[in-house]
Scaffold this motif. Structure first.
Motif, mmCIF file in Angstrom:
data_model
loop_
_atom_site.group_PDB
_atom_site.id
_atom_site.type_symbol
_atom_site.label_atom_id
_atom_site.label_comp_id
_atom_site.label_asym_id
_atom_site.label_seq_id
_atom_site.Cartn_x
_atom_site.Cartn_y
_atom_site.Cartn_z
ATOM 1 N N SER A 37 0.800 -1.224 0.000
ATOM 2 C CA SER A 37 0.000 0.000 0.000
ATOM 3 C C SER A 37 0.833 1.274 0.000
ATOM 4 C CB SER A 37 -0.930 0.006 1.229
ATOM 5 O OG SER A 37 -1.757 -1.139 1.233
ATOM 6 N N VAL A 38 2.042 1.245 0.569
ATOM 7 C CA VAL A 38 2.853 2.454 0.695
ATOM 8 C C VAL A 38 4.020 2.456 -0.282
ATOM 9 C CG1 VAL A 38 4.253 3.856 2.265
ATOM 10 C CG2 VAL A 38 2.225 2.660 3.136
ATOM 11 N N LEU A 39 4.735 1.338 -0.373
ATOM 12 C CA LEU A 39 5.933 1.278 -1.196
ATOM 13 C C LEU A 39 5.652 0.835 -2.629
ATOM 14 C CD1 LEU A 39 8.349 -0.284 1.456
ATOM 15 C CD2 LEU A 39 8.033 2.125 0.867
ATOM 16 N N GLY A 40 4.433 0.338 -2.899
ATOM 17 C CA GLY A 40 4.020 0.045 -4.266
ATOM 18 C C GLY A 40 4.612 -1.207 -4.875
ATOM 19 N N VAL A 41 4.939 -2.217 -4.070
ATOM 20 C CA VAL A 41 5.463 -3.472 -4.616
ATOM 21 C C VAL A 41 4.294 -4.286 -5.165
ATOM 22 C CG1 VAL A 41 6.768 -5.579 -4.112
ATOM 23 C CG2 VAL A 41 7.330 -3.447 -2.930
ATOM 24 N N PRO A 42 4.347 -4.724 -6.429
ATOM 25 C CA PRO A 42 3.210 -5.431 -7.018
ATOM 26 C C PRO A 42 3.134 -6.879 -6.552
ATOM 27 C CG PRO A 42 4.984 -5.313 -8.605
ATOM 28 C CD PRO A 42 5.439 -4.528 -7.411
ATOM 29 N N SER A 43 1.978 -7.483 -6.781
ATOM 30 C CA SER A 43 1.790 -8.905 -6.513
ATOM 31 C C SER A 43 2.091 -9.679 -7.795
ATOM 32 C CB SER A 43 0.339 -9.151 -6.089
ATOM 33 O OG SER A 43 0.070 -10.516 -5.927
ATOM 34 N N PRO A 44 2.784 -10.831 -7.733
ATOM 35 C CA PRO A 44 3.240 -11.547 -6.541
ATOM 36 C C PRO A 44 4.669 -11.242 -6.113
ATOM 37 C CG PRO A 44 3.463 -12.971 -8.433
ATOM 38 C CD PRO A 44 2.910 -11.667 -8.960
ATOM 39 N N GLY A 252 -5.419 -7.638 9.155
ATOM 40 C CA GLY A 252 -6.438 -8.473 8.530
ATOM 41 C C GLY A 252 -7.717 -7.704 8.255
ATOM 42 N N GLY A 253 -8.108 -6.848 9.194
ATOM 43 C CA GLY A 253 -9.302 -6.043 9.000
ATOM 44 C C GLY A 253 -9.160 -5.049 7.863
ATOM 45 N N LEU A 254 -7.962 -4.470 7.719
ATOM 46 C CA LEU A 254 -7.719 -3.521 6.632
ATOM 47 C C LEU A 254 -7.940 -4.174 5.271
ATOM 48 C CD1 LEU A 254 -6.637 -0.828 5.503
ATOM 49 C CD2 LEU A 254 -4.328 -1.777 5.742
ATOM 50 N N TYR A 255 -7.414 -5.374 5.086
ATOM 51 C CA TYR A 255 -7.567 -6.051 3.804
ATOM 52 C C TYR A 255 -8.999 -6.549 3.602
ATOM 53 C CZ TYR A 255 -2.675 -5.793 2.579
ATOM 54 O OH TYR A 255 -1.441 -5.325 2.220
ATOM 55 N N ALA A 256 -9.677 -6.890 4.684
ATOM 56 C CA ALA A 256 -11.072 -7.295 4.553
ATOM 57 C C ALA A 256 -11.929 -6.120 4.080
ATOM 58 C CB ALA A 256 -11.598 -7.814 5.896
ATOM 59 N N VAL A 257 -11.671 -4.916 4.612
ATOM 60 C CA VAL A 257 -12.410 -3.725 4.182
ATOM 61 C C VAL A 257 -12.125 -3.426 2.715
ATOM 62 C CG1 VAL A 257 -12.564 -1.232 4.505
ATOM 63 C CG2 VAL A 257 -12.549 -2.738 6.479
#
Length: 261
Positions: A37-44, A252-257
């Motif tokens: 969210s802050v440093l912008g590293v993509p998945s995966p 966990g709550g942050l990603y659930a939202v």
């Protein structure tokens, strides 16, 4: 990577590892949302970058535990025996079966919300009615380590970062569980990072770690991990358990939202 990003990664690794190393967690489990969210590293690519963080940061706390003589014992061997094969399986699953960011966020929420809530409730219940807890058998520890190794390979936390809170929640003393969990995290992270490096040679996409950022975060974790392990005997165990559970619930709550938006 520019200098502000590198300094931010270093500071994040330092602060997180100081708070988590005393209970056997490298900090990668809480560094991951910062990277995304802050440093912008993509998945995966965020997963092997997190494993690289563990490889660089791990020796800080392990050096302190080695000097204190707390790395000896069968628990360390049992955890490594289970998590090493598990993290290889998890890495393969992460690349070929869980590539999407939405599925990845769901996995984070499913892992951290129950773990954080369980750890907080277990700690509060133990504080209200202190009683000796029965530690898991060696066979149960190895099976648990293998399952957590798979999850750790997918999540990029090496496995030991989940084992620490679970073992502490089962009643194992922090002084016993923390060094073994950190050792398992370090070994499995080396294996996991190597697995991702090999998979990047045969698969397209952002699979290789972001080396410069992983090293910057890891150097912060190296310093913070040593300091956190040094502070462990001076910190109240109940407060550390509650802090660890609260952080897991928050992430966990942050990603659930984010999934519900």
């Amino acid at each position: 990577m520019d200098w502000p990003t590198g300094l931010l990664g270093f500071a994040a690794g330092l602060l997180i590892s100081v708070a988590t190393a005393p209970v056997g967690v490298s900090g990668a489990v809480f560094l991951l949302p910062v990277q995304v969210s802050v440093l912008g590293v993509p998945s995966p690519a965020v997963t092997p970058t997190n494993l690289l963080y563990n490889v660089v940061a791990g020796p800080g706390a392990l050096l302190r535990h080695h000097r204190a003589g707390t790395l000896r014992g069968p628990l360390t061997r049992l955890l490594i025996l289970g998590t090493v094969p598990g993290v290889v399986v998890g890495a393969v699953i992460r690349v070929f079966a869980v590539p999407g960011p939405s599925v990845f966020r769901l996995l984070i929420a499913v892992l951290l919300l129950p773990l954080g809530g369980w750890l907080c409730l277990r700690t509060l219940r133990r504080a209200a009615r202190p009683a000796p807890a029965r530690e898991p058998s060696p066979r149960a520890v190895t099976r648990l380590a293998m399952a957590v190794g798979v999850a750790g390979g997918i999540y990029g936390i090496g496995g030991g970062s989940l084992l620490g809170p679970i073992l502490v929640g089962r009643g194992m003393p922090v002084a016993k569980a923390a060094p073994a969990a950190l050792a398992a995290t370090f070994v499995t992270s080396v294996v996991g990072a190597g697995t991702y490096a090999l998979l990047s040679l045969t698969t397209t996409g952002d699979i290789a770690p972001y080396w410069s950022l992983g090293l910057a975060c890891g150097l912060g974790g190296l310093c913070g991990g040593y300091l956190g392990a040094r502070l462990q005997p001076r910190l109240p165990e109940t407060a550390l358990r509650l802090l660890l559970g609260a952080l897991a619930l928050g992430v966990g709550g942050l990603y659930a939202v984010q999934l519900l938006r």
